[in-house]
Motif scaffolding. Sequence first.
Motif, PDB file in Angstrom:
ATOM      1  N   SER A  54       4.255  19.791  -3.276  1.00 37.22           N
ATOM      2  CA  SER A  54       3.526  18.712  -2.629  1.00 37.22           C
ATOM      3  C   SER A  54       2.035  19.029  -2.612  1.00 37.22           C
ATOM      4  N   ASN A  55       1.291  18.305  -1.797  1.00 34.88           N
ATOM      5  CA  ASN A  55      -0.143  18.503  -1.654  1.00 34.88           C
ATOM      6  C   ASN A  55      -0.545  18.204  -0.211  1.00 34.88           C
ATOM      7  N   SER A  56      -1.813  18.275   0.068  1.00 39.68           N
ATOM      8  CA  SER A  56      -2.273  18.183   1.461  1.00 39.68           C
ATOM      9  C   SER A  56      -2.599  16.757   1.908  1.00 39.68           C
ATOM     10  N   ALA A  57      -2.326  15.762   1.084  1.00 38.71           N
ATOM     11  CA  ALA A  57      -2.632  14.377   1.469  1.00 38.71           C
ATOM     12  C   ALA A  57      -1.831  13.954   2.696  1.00 38.71           C
ATOM     13  N   ILE A  82       0.850  -1.193   0.000  1.00 41.18           N
ATOM     14  CA  ILE A  82       0.000   0.000   0.000  1.00 41.18           C
ATOM     15  C   ILE A  82       0.883   1.239   0.000  1.00 41.18           C
ATOM     16  N   ALA A  83       0.700   2.084  -1.004  1.00 38.00           N
ATOM     17  CA  ALA A  83       1.415   3.364  -1.075  1.00 38.00           C
ATOM     18  C   ALA A  83       0.460   4.450  -0.631  1.00 38.00           C
ATOM     19  N   ALA A  84       0.908   5.322   0.272  1.00 36.64           N
ATOM     20  CA  ALA A  84      -0.018   6.279   0.872  1.00 36.64           C
ATOM     21  C   ALA A  84       0.593   7.660   1.045  1.00 36.64           C
ATOM     22  N   GLY A  85      -0.282   8.659   1.124  1.00 33.39           N
ATOM     23  CA  GLY A  85       0.136  10.015   1.445  1.00 33.39           C
ATOM     24  C   GLY A  85       0.688  10.785   0.269  1.00 33.39           C
ATOM     25  N   PRO A 128      -3.412   4.573  -3.032  1.00 38.86           N
ATOM     26  CA  PRO A 128      -4.096   5.832  -2.731  1.00 38.86           C
ATOM     27  C   PRO A 128      -3.147   7.017  -2.609  1.00 38.86           C
ATOM     28  N   ALA A 129      -1.830   6.784  -2.794  1.00 38.53           N
ATOM     29  CA  ALA A 129      -0.839   7.858  -2.666  1.00 38.53           C
ATOM     30  C   ALA A 129      -1.155   9.004  -3.621  1.00 38.53           C
ATOM     31  N   ALA A 130      -0.999  10.234  -3.129  1.00 42.13           N
ATOM     32  CA  ALA A 130      -1.238  11.436  -3.929  1.00 42.13           C
ATOM     33  C   ALA A 130       0.094  11.895  -4.503  1.00 42.13           C
ATOM     34  N   LEU A 151       3.378  -0.945   4.184  1.00 46.10           N
ATOM     35  CA  LEU A 151       2.890   0.408   3.924  1.00 46.10           C
ATOM     36  C   LEU A 151       4.073   1.288   3.551  1.00 46.10           C
ATOM     37  N   PHE A 152       3.969   1.972   2.417  1.00 43.35           N
ATOM     38  CA  PHE A 152       5.060   2.793   1.899  1.00 43.35           C
ATOM     39  C   PHE A 152       4.565   4.234   1.837  1.00 43.35           C
ATOM     40  N   MET A 153       5.200   5.122   2.632  1.00 44.92           N
ATOM     41  CA  MET A 153       4.690   6.491   2.678  1.00 44.92           C
ATOM     42  C   MET A 153       5.750   7.506   3.078  1.00 44.92           C
ATOM     43  N   HIS A 154       5.491   8.747   2.710  1.00 48.36           N
ATOM     44  CA  HIS A 154       6.303   9.882   3.129  1.00 48.36           C
ATOM     45  C   HIS A 154       5.988  10.167   4.597  1.00 48.36           C
ATOM     46  N   ASP A 155       6.917  10.713   5.318  1.00 50.04           N
ATOM     47  CA  ASP A 155       6.698  11.020   6.728  1.00 50.04           C
ATOM     48  C   ASP A 155       5.825  12.267   6.844  1.00 50.04           C
TER      49      ASP A 155
END
Length: 208
Positions: free
Chosen positions: A62-65, A46-49, A128-130, A86-90
Motif C-alpha cells: 500500500s501507500n500513505s494516501a 469520486i475514488a479516494a485514498g 485522486p485514489a492512490a 465516494l468510493f474508498m478503502h477504510d
Amino acid sequence: AEKLGVEIITPRFSEGKAKLADIDSIVANSCRILSNHAIKGKNVFIAAGAVPSRIDDIRILSNSATGGIGIKIADLAFKLGANVTLFMHDTGISVPSYITVKKFNYFEDYLEGVLSILSTGFDVGIFPAAVADFGSEGAFAGKISSSDELNLRLKPNPKVVEVVREKFPDLFLVAFKHESGVSQSELVEIAMDKIESHRFDLVVANRR
C-alpha cells in the motif's frame, strides 16, 4: 411539502429516535439547496485514498494516501449540488455523514467496484485514489511465515482510469498524476500527454 417546493433535511437517528440533523449537515444541505452551480444535479463518482494489493491474508502492499483530498472534493461537490458517491478503502479518516460512501478492501475489489458503480450512470468521474502500481503475482492463502526469507515477484496492476475511459467514453474523467524529480514544465508536458494519449478531460498533476 416537496410538491410545494419545500426542501427537507432528513433527521439523524440516535437512541432509536429521529433527532435534529447535526449543524454540519444542515449547513451542507443548505449550501446544496441554494447552489446554482453547473454541477448541480450531476452524478459524480469520486475514488479516494490508498488502493492496496494483497500479499497474503494479513499483509498488503500500500501507500500513505489517506483519502483526504477525495473527501474534500466530495464535500465540495455535494455542497455545490452534485449527487456524490465516494468510493474508498477504510483508512480511518472520517467522512461527513451526508456523503454517500462505498468501501472496498483490495485492488481487485476496487477495479470491480469502480466499473460496477459507474455502470449505474454517472456524469463525472474523479480519481485522486492512490492505486498500488504493482501487485503480487498471486496472493498467498493464509499468512506467510516470517521465519524464512521471502522473494516476492510483482506484476504491474492494470491502470484503472485507462480501463474506465475505454468502457465509459462519455464520462467526464478527471485523472491525477504525481511525479518526483521533474521540473514544472516537464510536469505540464506529462499531464498534457496523459490528456492526449488517454483522452482524459482533465489531469491534476503535482510534484515533489
